[in-house]
Enzyme design. Structure first.
Site, PDB file in Angstrom:
ATOM      1  N   CYS A  14       0.856  -1.203   0.000  1.00  0.00           N
ATOM      2  CA  CYS A  14       0.000   0.000   0.000  1.00  0.00           C
ATOM      3  C   CYS A  14       0.885   1.244   0.000  1.00  0.00           C
ATOM      4  O   CYS A  14       1.613   1.504   0.959  1.00  0.00           O
ATOM      5  CB  CYS A  14      -0.913   0.009   1.218  1.00  0.00           C
ATOM      6  N   LYS A  41     -10.265  -8.884   5.444  1.00  0.00           N
ATOM      7  CA  LYS A  41      -9.954  -8.006   6.582  1.00  0.00           C
ATOM      8  C   LYS A  41     -10.392  -8.646   7.898  1.00  0.00           C
ATOM      9  O   LYS A  41     -11.501  -9.162   7.992  1.00  0.00           O
ATOM     10  CB  LYS A  41     -10.689  -6.672   6.405  1.00  0.00           C
ATOM     11  N   GLU A  66      -6.151   8.119   7.590  1.00  0.00           N
ATOM     12  CA  GLU A  66      -5.704   9.019   6.515  1.00  0.00           C
ATOM     13  C   GLU A  66      -4.196   9.263   6.614  1.00  0.00           C
ATOM     14  O   GLU A  66      -3.686   9.862   7.575  1.00  0.00           O
ATOM     15  CB  GLU A  66      -6.455  10.356   6.504  1.00  0.00           C
ATOM     16  N   SER A  67      -3.481   8.797   5.575  1.00  0.00           N
ATOM     17  CA  SER A  67      -2.018   8.811   5.611  1.00  0.00           C
ATOM     18  C   SER A  67      -1.420  10.214   5.782  1.00  0.00           C
ATOM     19  O   SER A  67      -0.440  10.379   6.503  1.00  0.00           O
ATOM     20  CB  SER A  67      -1.465   8.158   4.349  1.00  0.00           C
TER      21      SER A  67
HETATM   22  N1  GSH Z   1      -6.890   8.429   1.429  1.00  0.00           N
HETATM   23  C1  GSH Z   1      -6.395   7.249   2.078  1.00  0.00           C
HETATM   24  C2  GSH Z   1      -6.223   6.176   1.030  1.00  0.00           C
HETATM   25  C3  GSH Z   1      -5.779   4.850   1.656  1.00  0.00           C
HETATM   26  C4  GSH Z   1      -6.092   3.664   0.749  1.00  0.00           C
HETATM   27  O1  GSH Z   1      -6.677   3.810  -0.338  1.00  0.00           O
HETATM   28  N2  GSH Z   1      -5.713   2.476   1.209  1.00  0.00           N
HETATM   29  C5  GSH Z   1      -6.079   1.276   0.495  1.00  0.00           C
HETATM   30  C6  GSH Z   1      -4.911   0.310   0.386  1.00  0.00           C
HETATM   31  S1  GSH Z   1      -3.552   0.965  -0.522  1.00  0.00           S
HETATM   32  C7  GSH Z   1      -7.153   0.560   1.281  1.00  0.00           C
HETATM   33  O2  GSH Z   1      -7.073   0.417   2.464  1.00  0.00           O
HETATM   34  N3  GSH Z   1      -8.176   0.102   0.570  1.00  0.00           N
HETATM   35  C8  GSH Z   1      -9.278  -0.571   1.201  1.00  0.00           C
HETATM   36  C9  GSH Z   1      -9.598  -1.845   0.578  1.00  0.00           C
HETATM   37  O3  GSH Z   1      -8.828  -2.307  -0.276  1.00  0.00           O
HETATM   38  O4  GSH Z   1     -10.615  -2.414   0.945  1.00  0.00           O
HETATM   39  C10 GSH Z   1      -5.078   7.567   2.780  1.00  0.00           C
HETATM   40  O5  GSH Z   1      -4.359   8.464   2.311  1.00  0.00           O
HETATM   41  O6  GSH Z   1      -4.784   6.959   3.820  1.00  0.00           O
END
Ligand code: GSH
Length: 229
Positions: A14, A41, A66-67
């Site tokens: 990720c 999950k 949120e990163s």
């Molecule tokens: N805006 C979020 C985006 C985080 C994101 O998209 N993470 C993905 C993995 S890279 C995720 O957890 N997706 C949920 C899923 O796959 O169900 C951040 O910046 O933290």
């Protein structure tokens, strides 16, 4: 220096998690990392983040999501900020961090594109995005010699490019010399080298091949595979 108990809920591939990992390593912050399977999950995870996404940072009994927020928090609890000091420069850096997230969205469109046409459209979009970055970038890092949060955000993007390059030269950074210099400078940074598993590019390539996308088809043609540095 004393820190709260920190646990980063993570996934090896990720790019949003990797920003936070770079920060943790760059600032030498003691922490625990817990890796979860996004396709399956765990139940405890389903109860926590409002958006259902990683990264998550557990801070004692509290949870951050949120990163970009996580990275700023990690920066603020440690000495020596990786954000500029003036409000205007700081705001500009935040905007370029958001732009980095936007690039990640287009990049996902690129590696998931089902047809040659949609693939080419995303390739063009990426070329345009990096032309914007080229105009702003200083080098060797985003803000000259000062490693900043923006650098932590773009490092995972360039790791994806390492996997793309192993398939073929898609010419996305062909006209952005400063971006290419930046990419090399980031590669040399220990916090970035240590933020990724050792055979990251090879593993990412395997994942990309499985996506059933136009890029997967290209990657499965042996003539496209070039050596991975
Ligand atoms: N805006 C979020 C985006 C985080 C994101 O998209 N993470 C993905 C993995 S890279 C995720 O957890 N997706 C949920 C899923 O796959 O169900 C951040 O910046 O933290």
């Amino acid at each position: 220096m004393s820190y709260p108990d920190l646990e980063l809920v993570s996934h090896h591939f990720c790019p949003y998690v990797q920003r936070a990992v770079v920060l943790l390593l760059e600032k030498d912050i003691p922490h625990k990392r817990t890796y979860i399977d996004l396709a399956n999950k765990p139940e405890w995870f389903r109860q926590i983040p409002p958006l259902g996404k990683i990264p998550l940072l557990k801070v004692g009994a509290e949870v951050l999501f949120e990163s970009a927020v996580i990275c700023e928090y990690l920066d603020e609890i440690t000495p020596g900020s990786l954000h500029p000091l003036t409000p205007l420069e700081k705001a500009k850096h935040r905007a370029w961090i958001e732009f980095g997230s936007n690039i990640l969205t287009v990049m996902a469109g690129f590696f998931n594109a089902p047809t040659a046409e949609s693939f080419e459209q995303k390739r063009q979009e990426l070329i345009e995005k990096f032309a914007w970055v080229e105009r702003t970038l200083e080098t060797p890092y985003f803000a000259d010699k000062n490693f900043s949060l923006v650098d932590a955000v773009y490092a995972p993007i360039f790791h994806y490019f390492d996997a793309f390059d192993a398939i073929a030269d898609f010419g996305i950074l062909e006209h952005t010399l400063k971006v290419r210099v930046w990419r090399q400078a980031l590669k040399q940074r220990p916090s970035i080298q240590n933020a990724f598993v050792e055979d990251y590019v090879q593993q990412l390539l395997t994942l990309l091949k499985q996506r059933n996308s136009y890029l997967s088809i290209l990657a499965q043609q042996p003539s496209y595979i070039v050596s991975i540095s």
